[in-house]
Design an enzyme around this catalytic site. Structure first.
Site, PDB file in Angstrom:
ATOM      1  N   ASP A 238       0.846  -1.203   0.000  1.00 42.70           N
ATOM      2  CA  ASP A 238       0.000   0.000   0.000  1.00 42.70           C
ATOM      3  C   ASP A 238       0.881   1.253   0.000  1.00 42.70           C
ATOM      4  O   ASP A 238       0.385   2.375  -0.060  1.00 42.70           O
ATOM      5  CB  ASP A 238      -1.013   0.002   1.155  1.00 42.70           C
ATOM      6  CG  ASP A 238      -0.368   0.039   2.527  1.00 42.70           C
ATOM      7  OD1 ASP A 238       0.870  -0.066   2.614  1.00 42.70           O
ATOM      8  OD2 ASP A 238      -1.109   0.170   3.531  1.00 42.70           O
ATOM      9  N   SER A 239       2.216   1.060   0.001  1.00 39.17           N
ATOM     10  CA  SER A 239       3.139   2.177  -0.243  1.00 39.17           C
ATOM     11  C   SER A 239       2.844   2.811  -1.602  1.00 39.17           C
ATOM     12  O   SER A 239       3.324   3.910  -1.888  1.00 39.17           O
ATOM     13  CB  SER A 239       4.596   1.689  -0.192  1.00 39.17           C
ATOM     14  OG  SER A 239       4.766   0.525  -0.976  1.00 39.17           O
TER      15      SER A 239
ATOM     16  N   ASP B 134      -1.123  -6.368  -0.357  1.00 33.74           N
ATOM     17  CA  ASP B 134      -1.243  -5.693   0.936  1.00 33.74           C
ATOM     18  C   ASP B 134      -2.703  -5.342   1.200  1.00 33.74           C
ATOM     19  O   ASP B 134      -3.402  -4.852   0.303  1.00 33.74           O
ATOM     20  CB  ASP B 134      -0.441  -4.378   0.861  1.00 33.74           C
ATOM     21  CG  ASP B 134       0.332  -4.098   2.122  1.00 33.74           C
ATOM     22  OD1 ASP B 134       0.199  -4.862   3.095  1.00 33.74           O
ATOM     23  OD2 ASP B 134       1.102  -3.112   2.116  1.00 33.74           O
TER      24      ASP B 134
ATOM     25  N   LYS C  66      -0.918  -9.534   3.028  1.00 28.91           N
ATOM     26  CA  LYS C  66      -0.176  -9.022   4.199  1.00 28.91           C
ATOM     27  C   LYS C  66      -1.077  -8.034   4.925  1.00 28.91           C
ATOM     28  O   LYS C  66      -1.815  -7.277   4.280  1.00 28.91           O
ATOM     29  CB  LYS C  66       1.116  -8.320   3.755  1.00 28.91           C
ATOM     30  CG  LYS C  66       1.865  -7.662   4.915  1.00 28.91           C
ATOM     31  CD  LYS C  66       3.217  -7.136   4.497  1.00 28.91           C
ATOM     32  CE  LYS C  66       3.208  -5.743   3.913  1.00 28.91           C
ATOM     33  NZ  LYS C  66       2.623  -4.694   4.766  1.00 28.91           N
TER      34      LYS C  66
ATOM     35  N   GLU D   2      -1.175  -5.352   8.633  1.00 29.34           N
ATOM     36  CA  GLU D   2      -0.394  -4.731   9.711  1.00 29.34           C
ATOM     37  C   GLU D   2      -1.041  -4.992  11.067  1.00 29.34           C
ATOM     38  O   GLU D   2      -2.267  -4.916  11.200  1.00 29.34           O
ATOM     39  CB  GLU D   2      -0.295  -3.220   9.473  1.00 29.34           C
ATOM     40  CG  GLU D   2       0.448  -2.867   8.207  1.00 29.34           C
ATOM     41  CD  GLU D   2       0.554  -1.353   7.983  1.00 29.34           C
ATOM     42  OE1 GLU D   2       0.160  -0.568   8.868  1.00 29.34           O
ATOM     43  OE2 GLU D   2       1.048  -0.965   6.903  1.00 29.34           O
TER      44      GLU D   2
ATOM     45  N   GLU E 105       9.374  -3.895  10.600  1.00 33.89           N
ATOM     46  CA  GLU E 105       9.741  -2.605   9.996  1.00 33.89           C
ATOM     47  C   GLU E 105      10.266  -1.636  11.059  1.00 33.89           C
ATOM     48  O   GLU E 105       9.616  -1.428  12.102  1.00 33.89           O
ATOM     49  CB  GLU E 105       8.529  -1.984   9.275  1.00 33.89           C
ATOM     50  CG  GLU E 105       8.868  -0.623   8.658  1.00 33.89           C
ATOM     51  CD  GLU E 105       7.900  -0.144   7.594  1.00 33.89           C
ATOM     52  OE1 GLU E 105       7.008  -0.913   7.177  1.00 33.89           O
ATOM     53  OE2 GLU E 105       8.052   1.020   7.173  1.00 33.89           O
TER      54      GLU E 105
HETATM   55  O1  KIV Z   1       3.523  -1.053   1.657  1.00 33.07           O
HETATM   56  C1  KIV Z   1       4.661  -1.525   1.580  1.00 33.07           C
HETATM   57  O2  KIV Z   1       5.357  -1.361   0.576  1.00 33.07           O
HETATM   58  C2  KIV Z   1       5.143  -2.310   2.714  1.00 33.07           C
HETATM   59  C3  KIV Z   1       6.540  -2.762   2.772  1.00 33.07           C
HETATM   60  C4  KIV Z   1       7.595  -1.924   2.308  1.00 33.07           C
HETATM   61  C5  KIV Z   1       6.865  -3.678   3.862  1.00 33.07           C
HETATM   62  O3  KIV Z   1       4.381  -2.591   3.585  1.00 33.07           O
END
Ligand code: KIV
Length: 278
Positions: free
Chosen positions: A46-47, A85, A115, A117, A184
């Protein structure tokens, strides 16, 4: 024999003490380059809210954004394990919502795993998603979706109680059935303790040398994102400068009529051309 990296390959790599490599990708072309280069795993993070969409945080990213980018990336991936994510609020409101949204990343986004959090506070959604036969990667330490609680992007687990809480989070996630945990922005000594305590592999980002693998954001390692560069990023290329140079050259070529040349141009039959001039 298939070269596909699977969640089982994650566990095997930890047993064999082989480091796991992971990078983010958000589109087809980049995913194809990274996959053919031999990366073990690709995360559609989600970056993308920051590096693709230009937001100041990841909080604006929606499920539809994630599904769209996952599907684009999936078309470029053959061998890497593709992880999608789960964005802010897609797994917080109920376990039903969490399973439904994780399922969308698998069915529509074509991801192999998801993934999310959080540690002990997110055990219910993790268990529910695992029960639905969807592999889950945990993510603890600096969890960017909690930026407003943390009051910024700060290193986590520096005092004893916070460090102990992160160890408990990792153990709880393992118990809940995750196949791997992202750590992280935590001190590397703490990452080492967690890595030794859990059987599932830890993937570090700003968590030092002792994690079982490493992940970074592709735009950061290629030098394409300059809004800010965290201490833990190593730049392996400087594409921002290279792209600027190429664009400037193109502008000059067009302005000064050096482009297009003969080799870039289509022509037509002389006899037809004459008729057009009549
Ligand atoms: O959103 C993301 O890119 C991430 C990672 C860099 C771990 O969660």
């Amino acid at each position: 024999m298939s070269n596909k990296f699977t969640t089982q390959s994650f566990l095997d790599a930890k047993l064999k003490k082989e480091k796991i490599t992971m990078l983010t990708a958000y589109d087809y072309s980049m995913a194809q380059i990274i996959d053919t280069s031999g990366i073990d795993s690709i995360l559609v993070g989600d970056s993308l809210g920051m590096v693709m969409q230009g937001h100041h945080s990841t909080l604006d990213v929606t499920m539809d954004d994630m599904v769209y980018h996952c599907r684009c990336v999936s078309r470029g991936v053959k061998n890497a394990l593709l992880i999608g994510d789960m964005p802010f609020l897609s797994y917080h409101t109920s376990t039903e919502e969490a399973v439904k949204n994780a399922g969308r990343l698998i069915q529509e986004g074509k991801a192999n795993a998801v993934k999310l959090e959080g540690g002990k506070n997110m055990i219910e959604p993790v268990k529910a998603i695992v029960r639905a036969q969807i592999p889950v990667m945990g993510h603890i330490g600096l969890t960017p979706q909690s930026v407003n609680i943390f009051g910024g992007y700060k290193v986590q687990g520096k005092n004893e109680s916070k460090a102990r809480a992160l160890i408990e989070d990792a153990l709880a996630l393992e118990e809940a059935g995750v196949f791997s945990i992202v750590l992280e922005a935590v001190p590397e000594e703490l990452a080492r303790i967690i890595t030794e305590k859990v059987k599932v592999p830890t993937i570090g980002i700003g968590a030092g040398r002792y994690c079982d693998g490493q992940v970074l954001v592709i735009n950061d390692i290629l030098g394409m994102f300059s809004d800010f560069t965290p201490k833990f990023v190593k730049q392996y290329a400087h594409l921002k400068a290279n792209i600027s140079e190429a664009v400037n050259e193109y502008i000059q070529d067009v302005k000064e009529q050096r482009f297009p040349e003969k080799e870039h141009t289509f022509t037509m039959d002389e006899s037809i051309l004459q008729k057009l001039h009549e």
